[in-house]
Write a protein that holds these residues in place. Structure first.
Motif, short mmCIF file in Angstrom:
data_model
loop_
_atom_site.label_atom_id
_atom_site.label_comp_id
_atom_site.label_asym_id
_atom_site.label_seq_id
_atom_site.Cartn_x
_atom_site.Cartn_y
_atom_site.Cartn_z
N MET A 1 0.85 -1.18 0.00
CA MET A 1 0.00 0.00 0.00
C MET A 1 0.89 1.24 0.00
O MET A 1 1.39 1.66 1.04
CB MET A 1 -0.91 0.01 1.24
N PRO A 2 1.14 1.84 -1.16
CA PRO A 2 2.01 3.02 -1.20
C PRO A 2 1.37 4.21 -0.48
O PRO A 2 0.15 4.39 -0.48
CB PRO A 2 2.15 3.31 -2.70
N VAL A 3 2.22 5.00 0.15
CA VAL A 3 1.80 6.23 0.81
C VAL A 3 2.31 7.41 -0.01
O VAL A 3 3.51 7.51 -0.28
CB VAL A 3 2.34 6.29 2.25
N LEU A 4 1.41 8.29 -0.42
CA LEU A 4 1.75 9.46 -1.21
C LEU A 4 1.50 10.69 -0.36
O LEU A 4 0.34 11.02 -0.04
CB LEU A 4 0.90 9.52 -2.50
N ARG A 39 -2.84 8.96 -11.57
CA ARG A 39 -2.60 7.76 -10.77
C ARG A 39 -3.81 6.84 -10.76
O ARG A 39 -3.67 5.61 -10.70
CB ARG A 39 -2.23 8.17 -9.33
N SER A 40 -5.02 7.41 -10.85
CA SER A 40 -6.23 6.59 -10.79
C SER A 40 -6.37 5.67 -11.99
O SER A 40 -7.17 4.73 -11.96
CB SER A 40 -7.46 7.49 -10.69
N ARG A 41 -5.60 5.90 -13.06
CA ARG A 41 -5.67 5.00 -14.21
C ARG A 41 -5.06 3.64 -13.92
O ARG A 41 -5.38 2.66 -14.60
CB ARG A 41 -4.94 5.64 -15.39
N ASP A 42 -4.19 3.57 -12.94
CA ASP A 42 -3.54 2.31 -12.58
C ASP A 42 -4.44 1.53 -11.61
O ASP A 42 -4.86 2.09 -10.59
CB ASP A 42 -2.18 2.59 -11.95
N PRO A 43 -4.75 0.28 -11.89
CA PRO A 43 -5.58 -0.48 -10.93
C PRO A 43 -4.95 -0.62 -9.56
O PRO A 43 -5.66 -0.81 -8.57
CB PRO A 43 -5.74 -1.85 -11.62
N ALA A 44 -3.63 -0.53 -9.48
CA ALA A 44 -2.96 -0.65 -8.18
C ALA A 44 -3.19 0.55 -7.28
O ALA A 44 -2.80 0.52 -6.11
CB ALA A 44 -1.45 -0.86 -8.38
N SER A 45 -3.80 1.62 -7.81
CA SER A 45 -4.01 2.83 -7.01
C SER A 45 -5.11 2.66 -5.97
O SER A 45 -5.33 3.57 -5.16
CB SER A 45 -4.35 4.01 -7.92
N ARG A 46 -5.83 1.54 -6.00
CA ARG A 46 -6.92 1.36 -5.03
C ARG A 46 -6.40 1.29 -3.61
O ARG A 46 -7.12 1.62 -2.68
CB ARG A 46 -7.70 0.09 -5.37
N GLY A 47 -5.17 0.83 -3.44
CA GLY A 47 -4.62 0.73 -2.10
C GLY A 47 -3.79 1.92 -1.67
O GLY A 47 -3.14 1.86 -0.63
N ASP A 48 -3.79 3.01 -2.46
CA ASP A 48 -2.98 4.17 -2.11
C ASP A 48 -3.55 4.90 -0.90
O ASP A 48 -4.76 4.91 -0.67
CB ASP A 48 -2.90 5.14 -3.30
N ARG A 49 -2.64 5.52 -0.15
CA ARG A 49 -3.03 6.36 0.98
C ARG A 49 -2.44 7.75 0.75
O ARG A 49 -1.24 7.88 0.48
CB ARG A 49 -2.52 5.77 2.29
N TYR A 50 -3.26 8.78 0.86
CA TYR A 50 -2.84 10.15 0.56
C TYR A 50 -2.77 10.96 1.85
O TYR A 50 -3.66 10.88 2.71
CB TYR A 50 -3.81 10.81 -0.42
N MET A 51 -1.68 11.75 1.96
CA MET A 51 -1.48 12.64 3.10
C MET A 51 -1.15 14.03 2.60
O MET A 51 -0.63 14.19 1.48
CB MET A 51 -0.37 12.12 4.02
N LEU A 52 -1.42 15.02 3.42
CA LEU A 52 -1.20 16.42 3.03
C LEU A 52 -0.56 17.16 4.21
O LEU A 52 -1.08 17.12 5.33
CB LEU A 52 -2.52 17.09 2.64
N PRO A 122 6.34 1.46 1.34
CA PRO A 122 6.85 2.45 0.37
C PRO A 122 6.09 3.76 0.46
O PRO A 122 4.87 3.79 0.54
CB PRO A 122 6.63 1.75 -0.98
N ALA A 123 6.85 4.84 0.45
CA ALA A 123 6.27 6.18 0.56
C ALA A 123 7.01 7.12 -0.39
O ALA A 123 8.24 7.00 -0.56
CB ALA A 123 6.35 6.71 1.99
N ILE A 124 6.27 8.02 -0.98
CA ILE A 124 6.83 9.05 -1.86
C ILE A 124 6.34 10.40 -1.36
O ILE A 124 5.13 10.61 -1.18
CB ILE A 124 6.41 8.82 -3.32
N ILE A 125 7.27 11.31 -1.13
CA ILE A 125 6.95 12.68 -0.74
C ILE A 125 7.11 13.57 -1.96
O ILE A 125 8.20 13.62 -2.56
CB ILE A 125 7.85 13.16 0.41
N VAL A 126 6.04 14.26 -2.33
CA VAL A 126 6.06 15.17 -3.46
C VAL A 126 5.96 16.58 -2.88
O VAL A 126 4.91 17.00 -2.39
CB VAL A 126 4.90 14.90 -4.43
N ALA A 127 7.07 17.30 -2.92
CA ALA A 127 7.12 18.67 -2.42
C ALA A 127 6.95 19.64 -3.59
O ALA A 127 7.64 19.52 -4.60
CB ALA A 127 8.43 18.94 -1.69
N ILE A 128 6.04 20.58 -3.45
CA ILE A 128 5.79 21.60 -4.47
C ILE A 128 6.08 22.95 -3.84
O ILE A 128 5.41 23.38 -2.89
CB ILE A 128 4.34 21.53 -4.99
#
Length: 843
Positions: A1-4, A39-52, A122-128
């Protein structure tokens, strides 16, 4: 379950506008929404967790954490405002601590027990951000510094604030404020020179310097491809370079790019379970000491040394091993260019063995047979020694080892780190030799270290609960005393000194006193030095001190009678009933303050959802549906004649009646009203109902006597009493009894009788519809009662056909495939019988 996790720069510099007319903060919000769509186009995105996370101080900066829903994430994203400083260091530390909350509780870091690549989050931090100068309360900074102190327990066990399965990517907005006349360069997106770039490279990520909307979309598509399950490892060469292969030029001297690579290995999940599965860990960079009270801190990324000496790959049947693919890098390119798929390079971890600095090999790097990728094979520690022993155990000794083999195996165990014993025992059990290792072998950690790790796990659980509870809560402001405006509640035009006030506002007269100043800010608060001082709420009179009773009484009198002219209404009547557009759809909060609704009159009816904008929507979950039946589309329209309406005559749902017809009561026979005795010399009128083979006829035998004719209303009342009681008595239907007055003569016309008959038929059909609908909603396939009730339909052939069509539609709503087929067969039989009767009438 990736964490974004999205880290959004909310400093004041994000208010600057680009040549597109939008601010940088709006561009950042749009970039997050575009990323989610891609990201929603990928079937694997169902298990994603989003943080802000924003640049505010924690915990206010955590907008959406572990327990917040996707709707909360989107709401907080839209509500971000660009105010404050560019404190990216503190915000990055907050983001890493948020990701590391549950690691000690789940135990995936496995401190002191080796690093398991298959234990990852697995986690990915996207800084803008906009790449502006780093600012804080102490001043402007040239370099990025992360705070060393953190409230997270167990953070001292890792040198860096991040972990090996967490990567940082930054989008630095450089979109100019005016359109550039030069054409946009075509190619890759360059790195950004901002201070966040080195931090991205250390974690295994990178930065993007964005100069246009097209480059931003290109970067977002690249980031979506970066979402991979894996861990980052530092690969470094040890020993001499390999000799040049045939067809290549002379060997290059000096450091080269493939000598040291900081890349990821992909950890693929099991296709059956969706969870990565592995057997062997990567060894620690120290030998565990059972007498040591503490653990040395480990680096976030393991330092793996590889030797360029060609070795033969070793694999033994029935002995498990782990295989991980390397991310493309200069190292993988160099290995593939050598075109040696049948040789490998051994890998080591320094100080992992009890003696020797380099340690023993725990696996090897090898190019695939097709030469399209490079794989890291993780084997048992010091596999060149143990694999031949296990091969002899399987092939030669047939799992019955002699004493010499046991001695060699015990000597091998002395050179293996103690935390390999568990994995080795599982491997031997899979091979079919579970008794080679004793169950009482020690694992290498002292009692104090084990107790310390358990204590850290408990503290981390408490800290995780505290942080999750504080998400979304804003810091409470210090309470003050609100000052009311001393101006009049009435309009200034109604005051006697209006002319004087007008001159003072225009500057032609003296200034107004404070109590008459129309420009006074109504929301002003007076800070109280004494924190215990609170404004009087006029709620509990017993809290008023004795010395303040008279003053408080005067205030209460003015408040009750509104005798003072100093009362100011904060809102007019229109504002009291005005709701912002953003809150118009917040129907759930409105329902929380509403009283609980009354229960349904009929408990069998499905519950109705409190759906904003559609209160008539039914709760499909409350309906009882036969899941064994499957609905086949297009079958419910079979047998429908053109031009016929699919809805029953009269339109709308039938009204509920308090009492059903006795004909429809279960377990009770219908007793028709008794026929009065015939009196000679009196005429009688008989009206017979239409009779059909599939309907139970109901005969009305109404006798009208010239001398003492009963009123038709009396007959209906008698019949209603029969329906109420379910039985009839002779006394109720006796005619001409004593004390009964003669009814006036009344001769109903045939039209009135037909109307009465149709009305009774409609009521009977309505009751039948309610009962049949309830039977359809019941689970199972016992439909005998439904067809028993269908045979009691009253009315003409057209009426029965319309009724049956509506029942088929009701069955289609609940996907009763078998029932629909039976109803359609029943409908065809009615058509055939009606046609045969018409044919006989024609003869």
């Amino acid at each position: 379950m990736p964490v974004l996790l999205f880290l959004i720069d909310t400093s004041a510099s994000m208010n600057q506008r680009s040549h597109l007319g939008t601010s940088y903060l709006d561009i950042a919000k749009g970039a997050v929404e575009t990323f989610l769509k891609l990201r929603s186009r990928d079937p694997a995105s169902r298990g994603d967790r989003y943080m802000l996370v924003s640049f505010e101080e924690a915990p206010a900066g955590i907008k959406a954490g572990w327990k917040e829903s996707h709707a909360t994430f989107m709401t907080e994203l839209r509500n971000l405002q660009a105010v404050g400083l560019t404190s990216i260091g503190q915000s990055l530390r907050t983001a890493f601590d948020l990701l590391n909350l549950n690691r000690l509780v789940s135990g995936i870091d496995n401190y002191g027990q080796g690093r398991n690549p298959f234990f990852l989050e697995p986690a990915i931090i996207v800084a803008i951000t906009d790449g502006s100068k780093l600012t804080s309360s102490s001043g402007v900074q040239d370099e990025l510094h992360l705070p060393l102190t953190t409230p997270l327990p167990g953070s001292e066990l890792t040198k860096e604030p991040f972990r090996w399965d967490q990567r940082l990517f930054s989008l630095v907005l450089r979109i100019p404020g005016h359109t550039s006349p030069d054409p946009e360069p075509i190619g890759g997106v360059p790195l950004d020179p901002s201070p966040i770039t080195p931090m991205c490279e250390v974690t295994g990520g990178r930065s993007y310097s964005v100069f246009s909307q097209r480059m931003l979309n290109q970067c977002l598509e690249s980031l979506v491809q970066k979402i991979q399950s894996g861990v980052v490892i530092n690969f470094e060469k040890t020993g001499p370079d390999p000799p040049p292969t045939e067809g290549k030029g002379e060997m290059k001297y000096g450091p080269q790019s493939w000598h040291s690579c900081h890349k990821m290995i992909y950890v693929r999940p099991n296709p059956k379970t969706g969870v990565p599965v592995g057997h062997w860990p990567i060894p620690e960079s120290f030998w565990p000491d059972q007498n040591s009270p503490t653990l040395p801190p480990r680096a976030a990324h393991p330092q793996v040394k590889f030797s360029c000496v060609d070795s033969e790959p070793m694999v033994v049947d029935k002995v498990p091993f782990d295989k991980y693919e390397l991310e493309p890098s200069p190292l993988t390119q160099y290995i593939l260019e050598r075109k040696s798929p049948h040789s490998c390079w051994q890998v080591f971890v320094c100080n992992s063995a009890k003696y020797g600095e380099l340690g023993q090999p725990f696996g090897y790097l090898k190019a695939s047979t097709a030469l399209n990728c490079v794989n890291l094979f993780v084997m048992p520690y010091n596999y060149p020694v143990v694999l031949p022993l296990l091969d002899d155990l399987i092939t030669v000794h047939k799992f019955k080892p002699p004493a010499k083999w046991r001695q060699s195996f015990e000597n091998y165990l002395k050179t293996v780190p103690p935390y390999y014993i568990t994995a080795l025992r599982k491997a031997l059990r899979m091979m079919g030799a579970p008794n080679l290792l004793a169950d009482n072998m020690e694992y290498g950690l002292s009692y104090s270290v084990v107790s310390y790790l358990k204590k850290l796990s408990q503290q981390a659980k408490i800290e995780a609960d505290r942080v999750c509870a504080s998400v979304g809560k804003k810091a409470a402001l210090e309470g003050g005393i609100k000052l009311r405006c001393r101006s009049s509640a009435l309009s200034l035009a109604h005051r006697k000194d209006f002319t004087q006030l007008l001159h003072s506002i225009m500057g032609d007269g003296p200034a107004l006193p404070m109590e008459a100043n129309t420009k006074e800010f109504a929301g002003f608060q007076l800070a109280a030095l004494n924190k215990a001082l609170k404004p009087q709420g006029l709620r509990n009179p017993y809290d008023i001190p004795r010395s303040h009773l008279l003053d408080q009484l005067s205030r209460m009198r003015r408040n009750l009678l509104h005798a003072s002219i100093c009362i100011l209404k904060g809102q007019d009547q229109d504002q009291l009933h005005s709701v912002p557009i953003a809150q118009m759809g917040n129907y759930q909060d409105f329902l929380k303050h509403c009283p609980s609704p009354l229960r349904e009159a009929d408990p069998d009816q499905p519950k109705r959802l409190h759906t904003f904008g559609n209160p008539f929507k039914l709760d499909k979950k409350a309906m009882m549906v036969d899941e064994a039946d499957e609905f086949v589309t297009g079958t419910q329209g079979k047998g429908k004649r053109p031009g016929e309406s699919s809805s029953p005559a009269g339109g709308g749902a039938p009204k509920r009646r308090r009492c059903m017809s006795p004909l429809l009561r279960l377990g009770r026979a219908y007793t028709p009203p008794k026929t009065p005795p015939r009196i000679p010399g009196h005429s009688e009128i008989k009206i017979l109902s239409f009779t059909h083979p599939y309907s139970v006829s109901k005969t009305f035998n109404l006798r009208f006597y010239q001398s003492d004719l009963l009123q038709l209303d009396e007959v209906e009342n008698q019949e209603n009493r029969v329906q109420e009681n379910g039985q009839s008595s002779d006394s109720e239907f006796s005619l001409g009894s004593e004390g009964e007055e003669e009814a006036p003569c009344r001769y109903p016309s045939p039209c009135q009788l037909k109307k009465i008959r149709n009305q009774e038929s409609q009521e009977l059909n309505s009751e039948l519809r309610v009962l049949i609908t309830k039977e359809i909603r019941k689970p199972g396939r016992r439909y005998e009662k439904i067809f028993y009730l269908l045979k009691q339909i009253q009315g003409s052939l057209e009426t029965r056909l319309i009724f049956l069509q509506s029942i088929i539609k009701e069955a289609a709503r609940f996907k009763k495939r078998v029932l629909i087929e039976q109803l359609e067969n029943f409908l065809e039989e009615i058509h055939l019988r009606a046609n045969s009767m018409n044919h006989l009438d024609g003869l």
